[in-house]
Design an enzyme around this catalytic site. Sequence first.
Site, PDB file in Angstrom:
ATOM      1  CD  GLU A  25      -4.595   4.100  -1.354  1.00 56.01           C
ATOM      2  OE1 GLU A  25      -4.770   4.507  -0.188  1.00 56.01           O
ATOM      3  OE2 GLU A  25      -5.468   4.152  -2.240  1.00 56.01           O
ATOM      4  CG  ASP A  49      -1.895   1.148   1.216  1.00 59.61           C
ATOM      5  OD1 ASP A  49      -2.963   0.980   0.613  1.00 59.61           O
ATOM      6  OD2 ASP A  49      -1.582   2.216   1.782  1.00 59.61           O
ATOM      7  CG  HIS A  82      -7.973  12.688  -8.354  1.00 62.11           C
ATOM      8  ND1 HIS A  82      -7.986  11.585  -7.539  1.00 62.11           N
ATOM      9  CD2 HIS A  82      -8.899  13.546  -7.840  1.00 62.11           C
ATOM     10  CE1 HIS A  82      -8.897  11.732  -6.595  1.00 62.11           C
ATOM     11  NE2 HIS A  82      -9.475  12.917  -6.749  1.00 62.11           N
ATOM     12  CG  ASN A  93      -5.218  11.098  -5.246  1.00 66.62           C
ATOM     13  OD1 ASN A  93      -4.570  11.368  -6.256  1.00 66.62           O
ATOM     14  ND2 ASN A  93      -5.708   9.889  -5.013  1.00 66.62           N
ATOM     15  CG  ASP A  99      -4.617   9.292 -12.063  1.00 66.95           C
ATOM     16  OD1 ASP A  99      -4.971   8.708 -11.023  1.00 66.95           O
ATOM     17  OD2 ASP A  99      -5.403   9.856 -12.847  1.00 66.95           O
ATOM     18  NE  ARG A 118      10.177 -15.288  -8.838  1.00 66.59           N
ATOM     19  CZ  ARG A 118      10.506 -16.222  -7.979  1.00 66.59           C
ATOM     20  NH1 ARG A 118      11.780 -16.406  -7.674  1.00 66.59           N
ATOM     21  NH2 ARG A 118       9.574 -16.982  -7.411  1.00 66.59           N
ATOM     22  NE  ARG A 152      15.072  -7.897  -6.909  1.00 68.29           N
ATOM     23  CZ  ARG A 152      14.793  -9.099  -6.445  1.00 68.29           C
ATOM     24  NH1 ARG A 152      15.552  -9.635  -5.484  1.00 68.29           N
ATOM     25  NH2 ARG A 152      13.766  -9.799  -6.911  1.00 68.29           N
TER      26      ARG A 152
END
Length: 368
Positions: free
Chosen positions: A293, A250, A263, A258, A267, A282, A313
Amino acid sequence: MSSQPPLTTTPRLSLILGTEYRQRLALQMMLSAAVIYGLCLLQLWYAVLTGLPVRGAAVLITIIDVIGQIVFYVAIRSGFSRRFADQSISLPQMALAILSLAYSFIFFAPQSVGLPMLSALVIQYGGFRLTPRQCHAVGWMTVLVFGIASVCANWYDPRHLPVGQAATDFFFFLITMPMIGFVAASLSTLRLKRRQERAELRDALARVQQLATRDDLTGQPNRRYALEWLGRELGRRERRGGRLCFALIDLDHFKSINDTYGHDVGDEVLRSFARAADAVLRAESLFARWGGEEFLLIMPDATVAEVTMAVERLRAEFTRSRTHPAVMFSAGISDHRSGEAIEATLRRADQALYQAKNQGRNRSVLAA
Protein backbone atom coordinates in the site's frame (compact mmCIF):
# COMPACT_ATOMS: atom_id res chain seq x y z
CA MET A 1 11.70 -1.15 -32.65
CA SER A 2 12.22 -0.03 -36.23
CA SER A 3 12.88 -2.47 -39.11
CA GLN A 4 13.55 0.27 -41.62
CA PRO A 5 17.17 0.46 -42.87
CA PRO A 6 18.95 3.82 -42.89
CA LEU A 7 18.48 5.90 -46.04
CA THR A 8 21.31 7.02 -48.29
CA THR A 9 20.60 10.72 -48.64
CA THR A 10 22.02 13.46 -50.82
CA PRO A 11 20.28 16.74 -51.64
CA ARG A 12 19.55 15.62 -55.20
CA LEU A 13 18.38 12.16 -54.16
CA SER A 14 16.13 13.65 -51.47
CA LEU A 15 14.64 16.03 -54.02
CA ILE A 16 13.78 13.19 -56.41
CA LEU A 17 12.82 10.41 -54.00
CA GLY A 18 11.99 12.25 -50.78
CA THR A 19 13.27 11.41 -47.31
CA GLU A 20 10.47 9.19 -45.97
CA TYR A 21 11.30 5.47 -46.18
CA ARG A 22 8.02 4.11 -47.57
CA GLN A 23 7.69 6.92 -50.07
CA ARG A 24 11.24 6.41 -51.29
CA LEU A 25 10.75 2.65 -51.66
CA ALA A 26 7.53 3.21 -53.66
CA LEU A 27 9.25 5.72 -55.95
CA GLN A 28 12.24 3.44 -56.50
CA MET A 29 9.99 0.60 -57.61
CA MET A 30 7.90 2.94 -59.77
CA LEU A 31 11.00 4.33 -61.49
CA SER A 32 12.32 0.81 -62.04
CA ALA A 33 9.07 0.02 -63.83
CA ALA A 34 9.48 3.24 -65.84
CA VAL A 35 12.83 1.95 -67.11
CA ILE A 36 11.10 -1.19 -68.39
CA TYR A 37 8.44 1.01 -70.04
CA GLY A 38 11.23 2.92 -71.74
CA LEU A 39 12.91 -0.22 -73.06
CA CYS A 40 9.60 -1.50 -74.46
CA LEU A 41 8.93 1.83 -76.15
CA LEU A 42 12.39 1.77 -77.69
CA GLN A 43 11.63 -1.65 -79.13
CA LEU A 44 8.32 -0.44 -80.54
CA TRP A 45 9.85 2.65 -82.11
CA TYR A 46 12.61 0.53 -83.60
CA ALA A 47 9.91 -1.50 -85.34
CA VAL A 48 8.30 1.71 -86.63
CA LEU A 49 11.61 3.08 -87.92
CA THR A 50 12.39 -0.18 -89.70
CA GLY A 51 9.18 -0.03 -91.70
CA LEU A 52 6.19 -1.18 -89.61
CA PRO A 53 3.35 1.21 -90.62
CA VAL A 54 1.87 1.82 -87.14
CA ARG A 55 3.37 5.18 -86.22
CA GLY A 56 0.03 6.45 -84.91
CA ALA A 57 -0.31 3.51 -82.47
CA ALA A 58 3.28 4.03 -81.32
CA VAL A 59 2.66 7.73 -80.68
CA LEU A 60 -0.52 6.98 -78.72
CA ILE A 61 1.00 4.31 -76.50
CA THR A 62 4.05 6.54 -75.88
CA ILE A 63 1.84 9.45 -74.79
CA ILE A 64 -0.27 7.20 -72.53
CA ASP A 65 2.74 5.61 -70.86
CA VAL A 66 4.63 8.86 -70.34
CA ILE A 67 1.58 10.64 -68.89
CA GLY A 68 0.81 7.62 -66.72
CA GLN A 69 4.32 7.55 -65.27
CA ILE A 70 4.25 11.29 -64.58
CA VAL A 71 0.88 10.97 -62.82
CA PHE A 72 2.10 8.07 -60.68
CA TYR A 73 5.32 9.89 -59.79
CA VAL A 74 3.51 13.08 -58.79
CA ALA A 75 0.91 11.14 -56.78
CA ILE A 76 3.59 9.31 -54.77
CA ARG A 77 6.13 12.14 -54.45
CA SER A 78 3.53 14.73 -53.39
CA GLY A 79 2.20 12.43 -50.68
CA PHE A 80 -1.25 12.18 -52.28
CA SER A 81 -0.99 8.38 -52.38
CA ARG A 82 -0.59 8.21 -48.59
CA ARG A 83 -4.36 8.36 -48.24
CA PHE A 84 -4.53 4.87 -49.74
CA ALA A 85 -3.71 1.59 -47.99
CA ASP A 86 -1.06 0.89 -50.64
CA GLN A 87 1.06 4.04 -50.84
CA SER A 88 2.75 2.78 -54.04
CA ILE A 89 -0.68 2.52 -55.80
CA SER A 90 0.52 -0.79 -57.26
CA LEU A 91 -2.81 -1.99 -58.65
CA PRO A 92 -3.33 1.03 -60.96
CA GLN A 93 0.31 0.82 -62.07
CA MET A 94 -0.07 -2.87 -62.89
CA ALA A 95 -3.34 -2.31 -64.73
CA LEU A 96 -1.72 0.38 -66.90
CA ALA A 97 1.25 -1.89 -67.63
CA ILE A 98 -0.89 -4.84 -68.69
CA LEU A 99 -3.21 -2.70 -70.82
CA SER A 100 -0.20 -1.01 -72.46
CA LEU A 101 1.41 -4.38 -73.23
CA ALA A 102 -1.84 -5.72 -74.65
CA TYR A 103 -2.40 -2.60 -76.80
CA SER A 104 1.16 -2.84 -78.14
CA PHE A 105 0.65 -6.53 -78.85
CA ILE A 106 -2.29 -5.73 -81.16
CA PHE A 107 -0.16 -3.65 -83.54
CA PHE A 108 3.33 -5.05 -82.98
CA ALA A 109 2.64 -8.76 -82.54
CA PRO A 110 5.13 -9.92 -85.19
CA GLN A 111 7.98 -7.83 -83.80
CA SER A 112 7.07 -8.07 -80.08
CA VAL A 113 6.33 -11.68 -79.27
CA GLY A 114 7.93 -11.11 -75.87
CA LEU A 115 5.39 -8.50 -74.80
CA PRO A 116 2.94 -11.01 -73.28
CA MET A 117 5.72 -12.50 -71.17
CA LEU A 118 6.44 -9.12 -69.65
CA SER A 119 2.97 -9.32 -68.12
CA ALA A 120 4.27 -12.26 -66.07
CA LEU A 121 6.85 -9.90 -64.56
CA VAL A 122 4.05 -7.44 -63.79
CA ILE A 123 2.00 -10.12 -62.01
CA GLN A 124 5.01 -11.23 -59.96
CA TYR A 125 5.50 -7.64 -58.84
CA GLY A 126 2.03 -7.84 -57.31
CA GLY A 127 3.22 -10.48 -54.87
CA PHE A 128 5.21 -7.79 -53.06
CA ARG A 129 2.36 -5.30 -52.88
CA LEU A 130 -1.12 -6.77 -53.44
CA THR A 131 -3.33 -9.07 -51.41
CA PRO A 132 -3.60 -12.72 -52.51
CA ARG A 133 -7.10 -12.11 -53.91
CA GLN A 134 -5.85 -9.15 -55.95
CA CYS A 135 -2.98 -11.27 -57.33
CA HIS A 136 -5.44 -13.91 -58.54
CA ALA A 137 -7.63 -11.19 -60.03
CA VAL A 138 -4.69 -9.64 -61.92
CA GLY A 139 -3.75 -13.06 -63.32
CA TRP A 140 -7.25 -13.66 -64.71
CA MET A 141 -7.48 -10.07 -65.93
CA THR A 142 -4.29 -10.65 -67.91
CA VAL A 143 -5.84 -13.72 -69.56
CA LEU A 144 -8.92 -11.70 -70.51
CA VAL A 145 -7.00 -8.66 -71.76
CA PHE A 146 -4.54 -10.64 -73.88
CA GLY A 147 -7.34 -12.85 -75.17
CA ILE A 148 -9.10 -9.74 -76.46
CA ALA A 149 -5.76 -8.40 -77.75
CA SER A 150 -5.16 -11.62 -79.72
CA VAL A 151 -8.58 -11.34 -81.36
CA CYS A 152 -7.94 -7.68 -82.20
CA ALA A 153 -4.45 -8.46 -83.56
CA ASN A 154 -5.91 -11.14 -85.84
CA TRP A 155 -8.61 -8.74 -86.99
CA TYR A 156 -6.05 -5.95 -87.58
CA ASP A 157 -3.65 -8.09 -89.64
CA PRO A 158 -4.57 -11.78 -90.09
CA ARG A 159 -1.32 -12.42 -91.99
CA HIS A 160 0.85 -11.63 -89.00
CA LEU A 161 -1.32 -13.37 -86.41
CA PRO A 162 -3.45 -16.15 -87.96
CA VAL A 163 -6.44 -17.57 -86.11
CA GLY A 164 -4.53 -20.71 -85.17
CA GLN A 165 -1.65 -18.75 -83.72
CA ALA A 166 -4.05 -16.44 -81.86
CA ALA A 167 -5.85 -19.47 -80.38
CA THR A 168 -2.54 -21.03 -79.36
CA ASP A 169 -1.45 -17.78 -77.70
CA PHE A 170 -4.73 -17.52 -75.80
CA PHE A 171 -4.45 -21.13 -74.60
CA PHE A 172 -0.92 -20.32 -73.42
CA PHE A 173 -2.22 -17.28 -71.52
CA LEU A 174 -5.04 -19.35 -70.03
CA ILE A 175 -2.58 -21.87 -68.61
CA THR A 176 0.32 -19.72 -67.53
CA MET A 177 -1.10 -16.42 -66.29
CA PRO A 178 -3.40 -17.86 -63.57
CA MET A 179 -0.49 -20.05 -62.42
CA ILE A 180 1.77 -17.03 -62.22
CA GLY A 181 -1.01 -15.24 -60.34
CA PHE A 182 -1.15 -18.21 -57.95
CA VAL A 183 2.60 -17.97 -57.32
CA ALA A 184 2.29 -14.22 -56.72
CA ALA A 185 -0.64 -14.84 -54.36
CA SER A 186 1.43 -17.40 -52.43
CA LEU A 187 4.23 -14.86 -52.13
CA SER A 188 1.72 -12.26 -50.96
CA THR A 189 0.31 -14.69 -48.38
CA LEU A 190 3.80 -15.36 -47.04
CA ARG A 191 4.57 -11.64 -46.94
CA LEU A 192 1.35 -10.83 -45.05
CA LYS A 193 1.97 -13.70 -42.64
CA ARG A 194 5.44 -12.40 -41.86
CA ARG A 195 4.04 -8.90 -41.38
CA GLN A 196 1.45 -10.26 -38.95
CA GLU A 197 4.12 -12.20 -37.07
CA ARG A 198 6.25 -9.05 -36.76
CA ALA A 199 3.24 -7.10 -35.50
CA GLU A 200 2.46 -9.83 -32.96
CA LEU A 201 6.09 -9.83 -31.85
CA ARG A 202 6.03 -6.05 -31.37
CA ASP A 203 2.79 -6.35 -29.37
CA ALA A 204 4.25 -9.13 -27.25
CA LEU A 205 7.39 -7.10 -26.55
CA ALA A 206 5.23 -4.11 -25.64
CA ARG A 207 3.20 -6.27 -23.24
CA VAL A 208 6.36 -7.67 -21.69
CA GLN A 209 7.72 -4.16 -21.30
CA GLN A 210 4.49 -3.04 -19.68
CA LEU A 211 4.46 -6.02 -17.32
CA ALA A 212 8.06 -5.28 -16.39
CA THR A 213 7.46 -1.58 -15.69
CA ARG A 214 3.78 -1.28 -14.70
CA ASP A 215 1.84 -2.42 -11.69
CA ASP A 216 -0.89 -4.71 -12.99
CA LEU A 217 -3.44 -3.72 -10.34
CA THR A 218 -3.24 0.07 -10.38
CA GLY A 219 -1.74 0.69 -13.82
CA GLN A 220 0.91 2.91 -12.22
CA PRO A 221 4.68 2.49 -12.77
CA ASN A 222 6.17 -0.13 -10.48
CA ARG A 223 9.21 0.04 -8.20
CA ARG A 224 11.58 -1.19 -10.90
CA TYR A 225 10.52 1.48 -13.35
CA ALA A 226 10.63 4.15 -10.65
CA LEU A 227 14.25 3.30 -9.84
CA GLU A 228 15.22 3.37 -13.53
CA TRP A 229 13.41 6.67 -14.02
CA LEU A 230 15.04 8.05 -10.90
CA GLY A 231 18.48 7.11 -12.19
CA ARG A 232 17.87 8.98 -15.45
CA GLU A 233 16.49 11.99 -13.59
CA LEU A 234 19.50 12.13 -11.27
CA GLY A 235 21.80 12.04 -14.30
CA ARG A 236 19.89 14.93 -15.83
CA ARG A 237 20.10 16.84 -12.56
CA GLU A 238 23.87 16.37 -12.41
CA ARG A 239 24.22 17.75 -15.94
CA ARG A 240 21.75 20.63 -15.76
CA GLY A 241 21.06 21.19 -12.10
CA GLY A 242 17.62 21.52 -10.54
CA ARG A 243 15.72 20.23 -7.54
CA LEU A 244 14.29 16.77 -6.88
CA CYS A 245 11.75 16.09 -4.15
CA PHE A 246 10.02 12.93 -2.92
CA ALA A 247 6.89 11.98 -1.04
CA LEU A 248 6.63 8.45 0.32
CA ILE A 249 2.93 7.72 0.85
CA ASP A 250 1.29 4.90 2.79
CA LEU A 251 -2.43 4.19 3.03
CA ASP A 252 -3.63 4.25 6.66
CA HIS A 253 -5.32 1.16 8.15
CA PHE A 254 -5.10 -0.65 4.83
CA LYS A 255 -4.34 -4.02 6.41
CA SER A 256 -7.49 -3.82 8.49
CA ILE A 257 -9.50 -3.10 5.32
CA ASN A 258 -8.13 -6.28 3.74
CA ASP A 259 -8.72 -8.32 6.89
CA THR A 260 -12.25 -6.99 7.48
CA TYR A 261 -13.70 -6.57 3.98
CA GLY A 262 -11.51 -8.81 1.83
CA HIS A 263 -8.87 -8.27 -0.80
CA ASP A 264 -11.36 -7.27 -3.49
CA VAL A 265 -12.29 -4.19 -1.48
CA GLY A 266 -8.62 -3.52 -0.75
CA ASP A 267 -7.76 -3.77 -4.44
CA GLU A 268 -10.48 -1.27 -5.31
CA VAL A 269 -9.13 1.12 -2.68
CA LEU A 270 -5.70 0.94 -4.34
CA ARG A 271 -7.20 1.53 -7.77
CA SER A 272 -9.24 4.50 -6.57
CA PHE A 273 -6.13 6.01 -4.99
CA ALA A 274 -4.24 5.63 -8.27
CA ARG A 275 -7.11 7.29 -10.16
CA ALA A 276 -7.07 10.20 -7.71
CA ALA A 277 -3.32 10.64 -8.30
CA ASP A 278 -3.81 10.64 -12.08
CA ALA A 279 -6.45 13.32 -11.71
CA VAL A 280 -4.43 15.88 -9.74
CA LEU A 281 -0.68 15.31 -10.18
CA ARG A 282 1.22 17.09 -12.91
CA ALA A 283 2.33 15.15 -15.96
CA GLU A 284 6.08 15.54 -15.40
CA SER A 285 5.82 13.93 -11.96
CA LEU A 286 6.23 10.21 -11.42
CA PHE A 287 3.71 8.42 -9.21
CA ALA A 288 4.66 4.78 -8.69
CA ARG A 289 3.46 1.88 -6.60
CA TRP A 290 6.41 1.30 -4.29
CA GLY A 291 5.12 -1.88 -2.72
CA GLY A 292 1.93 -3.11 -1.04
CA GLU A 293 0.00 0.00 0.00
CA GLU A 294 3.04 2.28 -0.36
CA PHE A 295 3.42 4.76 -3.23
CA LEU A 296 6.28 7.05 -4.20
CA LEU A 297 5.77 10.51 -5.68
CA ILE A 298 8.80 12.08 -7.39
CA MET A 299 8.59 15.69 -8.56
CA PRO A 300 11.51 17.11 -10.55
CA ASP A 301 12.23 20.84 -10.32
CA ALA A 302 9.84 21.26 -7.40
CA THR A 303 10.34 22.64 -3.93
CA VAL A 304 9.33 20.87 -0.73
CA ALA A 305 6.45 23.34 -0.42
CA GLU A 306 5.22 22.47 -3.93
CA VAL A 307 5.39 18.75 -3.15
CA THR A 308 3.46 19.35 0.05
CA MET A 309 0.74 21.18 -1.87
CA ALA A 310 0.59 18.38 -4.43
CA VAL A 311 0.17 15.81 -1.66
CA GLU A 312 -2.63 17.85 -0.12
CA ARG A 313 -4.38 18.13 -3.51
CA LEU A 314 -4.14 14.35 -3.71
CA ARG A 315 -5.57 14.06 -0.20
CA ALA A 316 -8.53 16.25 -1.11
CA GLU A 317 -9.22 14.35 -4.32
CA PHE A 318 -8.94 10.97 -2.59
CA THR A 319 -11.29 12.16 0.17
CA ARG A 320 -13.82 13.11 -2.48
CA SER A 321 -13.51 9.98 -4.62
CA ARG A 322 -12.40 7.19 -2.26
CA THR A 323 -14.37 3.96 -2.24
CA HIS A 324 -14.04 3.34 1.51
CA PRO A 325 -14.44 6.09 4.12
CA ALA A 326 -12.03 4.55 6.64
CA VAL A 327 -8.98 4.88 4.39
CA MET A 328 -6.73 7.94 4.18
CA PHE A 329 -2.98 8.22 3.87
CA SER A 330 0.15 9.51 5.55
CA ALA A 331 3.16 10.96 3.71
CA GLY A 332 6.81 11.63 4.41
CA ILE A 333 8.40 14.35 2.25
CA SER A 334 12.09 14.90 1.59
CA ASP A 335 14.27 16.71 -0.92
CA HIS A 336 17.39 15.26 -2.50
CA ARG A 337 20.53 17.03 -1.35
CA SER A 338 23.51 17.50 -3.60
CA GLY A 339 25.99 14.64 -3.15
CA GLU A 340 23.53 12.58 -1.10
CA ALA A 341 22.94 8.94 -2.02
CA ILE A 342 19.39 8.39 -3.22
CA GLU A 343 18.97 5.65 -0.62
CA ALA A 344 19.64 8.24 2.09
CA THR A 345 17.01 10.59 0.64
CA LEU A 346 14.43 7.80 0.56
CA ARG A 347 15.38 6.74 4.07
CA ARG A 348 14.70 10.27 5.33
CA ALA A 349 11.32 10.23 3.58
CA ASP A 350 10.57 6.87 5.19
CA GLN A 351 11.47 8.22 8.62
CA ALA A 352 9.19 11.21 8.07
CA LEU A 353 6.41 8.82 7.04
CA TYR A 354 6.75 6.92 10.31
CA GLN A 355 6.58 10.22 12.19
CA ALA A 356 3.31 10.98 10.40
CA LYS A 357 1.99 7.59 11.47
CA ASN A 358 3.05 8.14 15.07
CA GLN A 359 1.48 11.60 15.13
CA GLY A 360 -1.96 10.21 14.35
CA ARG A 361 -1.91 9.42 10.61
CA ASN A 362 -3.72 11.23 7.78
CA ARG A 363 -1.03 13.91 7.61
CA SER A 364 2.25 14.87 5.92
CA VAL A 365 5.58 15.34 7.67
CA LEU A 366 8.71 16.95 6.25
CA ALA A 367 11.95 15.06 6.72
CA ALA A 368 14.56 16.61 9.00
